[in-house]
Write a protein that holds these residues in place. Structure first.
Motif: not given
Length: 539
Positions: A324-329, A337-342
């Motif tokens: 549902q929520e994660y950060l990827m470098v 990128v900060y991804i939340k709810d796709g």
């Protein structure tokens, strides 16, 4: 050359229909059953009904080059209660034929490995070979072929090797038996199954096919320039080189059409920006010699890069992107990128560790945000840098807003603090975290490897606002006050956020556009040697 006659054409056509038609169309699979019936027959009059442990041991004495798969094959039969897997009565099953065709087309998966004794497997599916293997040998050869395929396509490099090469992201824990059951229940999953492979894998696979077609059709032509007298190309310049560049942009998809014009016009300007964005370059219209040299990189190298990054995708749990929520470098692209709810809530430039202090590839759980932080200077920096500067200038600490603190040196909160005005903490043994920086000018560089290992975030305040957007305890005005640089303030997150620090030198966006990024830590070179060196043992 082996004769596959009309059978291979039929199988290849059926897979083409899988690829471009509806992969869930079960009726097509049922209709194709008649194609396979009666073709793959053995010469044995007796029908084999089961496999036992003794026959498995005897098989590996006879075919020692396959011994690396023995344990996995034994597990298959134990969980199948030693029943046959690949036979319908006396015939090799339709699924066995489908899997065989996928193994023959293994290069489409970006894999170069070749299964030992593959010529014997070829004979099983060659209707013109009369002297067939015993059923036991055929059955076990196909089980080894399955494990060979699954290990190369779905698993990749084993976890122990990943640790040796410094890849500490979560890895898969897969069962070859469960995978086989799911594939046999729905053979279309052989073409695409995002429950088995990280979605990025299939995006890279599609681009791999496109780039191989460009190579096959000789469309990647070297751009001819005068290396000695070259002058930077700018809008509205003209010449034959412009037409060559335009053609390249068209073939790789940065231009929708090729007007063949020799003028650097507005249409080409848009294509150049698209190209530079894909390569993580500074967005302007100037084309330097370095840019032309980059365009002249052999397409074989680009294809190899795609294959290496498909391999990296094999290591990642497919469900990661469903969080549902994660950060990827991504280190090579210098992006967070900060991804939340796709959805992408925030994208930011970053800079990472130097070659001497590489940023580690790992994952963690962000549990707090610290506003106006102290910077506790690592002992290595005190020893290698600060002591010398303090010896040269007795006021060095005071001039840089630093102080001694229990035998350590720390920099007090403020706008010139090396961590900027906010840091994002996820406990880890490497003492790596995300943070703001006062050195904003460093984000103007294309190759951003400047830190001691931590990740410096250009949009650090924006990231804090995005993470705390729905937290009523942290409205924007409170965040502004906490970031005034006066006093360190900690916000404990109500829900921990996964963060993944990865290394991908090729990445395809949702529009199917591939970005290529510099191999800043030479990890592609090391992985290439691991996968493709002749001295590497069979996986």
């Amino acid at each position: 050359m082996r004769n596959f006659t009309s059978l291979s054409v039929i199988i290849a056509f059926s897979f083409l229909m899988f690829s471009f038609g509806s992969v869930n169309d079960e009726s097509k699979l049922k209709n194709e059953k008649t194609v396979f019936e009666g073709v793959f027959k053995t010469n044995n009059n007796a029908s084999l009904s089961a496999i036992d442990a003794e026959s498995i041991n005897n098989f590996y004495k006879k075919y020692p080059k396959l011994k690396t798969y023995q344990k996995d094959v034994e597990d298959l039969y134990k969980k199948k209660e030693y029943n046959l897997i690949w036979y319908d009565d006396k015939n090799v099953s339709e699924f066995g034929a489908l899997l065989y065709e996928k193994v023959r087309l293994l290069s489409e998966q970006g894999v170069k490995a070749k299964m030992p004794y593959m010529e014997l497997v070829d004979d099983v599916f060659n209707e013109n070979v009369s002297n067939k293997l015993p059923q036991t040998d055929t059955e076990l050869l196909l089980s080894n072929m399955y494990v060979f395929y699954a290990s190369n396509v779905y698993s990749g490099v084993d976890p122990a090797t990943l640790k040796k090469i410094g890849w500490y992201l979560p890895t898969k824990n897969i069962s070859y038996t469960r995978i086989l059951d799911s594939l046999m229940a729905d053979p279309a999953r052989l073409n695409k199954d995002e429950n088995l492979l990280f979605g990025q894998y299939y995006k890279l696979q599609a681009v791999l096919q496109r780039y191989r077609n460009i190579e096959k059709n000789n469309q990647w032509k070297k751009i001819q320039i005068d290396s000695i007298n070259y002058k930077d190309l700018k809008p509205f310049d003209s010449g034959a080189v412009i037409a060559q560049i335009r053609e390249r942009l068209f073939f790789v998809g940065d231009l929708a059409q090729n007007s063949k014009s020799h003028v650097y016009d507005e249409e080409m300007m848009a294509g150049i920006l698209k190209y530079k964005k894909r390569y993580g370059l500074k967005l302007n219209y100037t084309l330097t010699k370095e840019h032309i040299d980059q365009m002249n990189e052999p397409i074989g190298n680009r294809i190899r890069t795609i294959m290496l990054n498909m391999e990296r995708c094999r290591w990642i749990p497919a469900k990661l992107a469903n969080a549902q929520e994660y950060l990827m470098v991504n280190i090579p692209s210098f992006k967070l990128v900060y991804i939340k709810d796709g959805k992408y809530n925030l994208v930011s430039d970053v800079f990472v560790g130097t070659r001497m202090t590489e940023t580690v590839i790992f994952s963690g759980m962000m549990d707090r945000i610290v506003f106006s932080p102290y910077w506790y200077v690592p002992q290595s920096i005190i020893k290698n840098e600060l002591k010398l500067k303090m010896a040269e200038d007795k006021n060095y600490l005071a001039d840089h807003n630093m102080e001694w603190n229990g035998g350590n040196v720390r920099q007090k909160p403020g706008p010139k603090n090396s961590l900027g005005l906010v840091k994002f903490m996820f406990p880890n043994p490497n003492d790596i975290y995300l943070h703001d920086t006062p050195a904003k000018s460093l984000f103007e560089f294309e190759k951003r490897i400047f830190s001691h290992g931590c990740i410096n975030v250009k949009e650090a305040k924006g990231l804090a606002l995005a993470i705390l957007k729905n937290d009523p305890d942290w409205p924007e005005d409170k965040i502004d006050k906490a970031m005034s640089g006066e006093k360190e303030t900690t916000c404990m997150l109500k829900t921990k956020i996964p963060i993944y620090i990865g290394y991908f030198t090729a990445w395809v966006n949702d529009n199917g556009e591939i970005g290529f990024y510099p191999d800043v830590y030479d990890r592609d070179k090391r992985l290439d040697k691991l996968l493709y060196s002749d001295s590497v043992a069979l996986k």
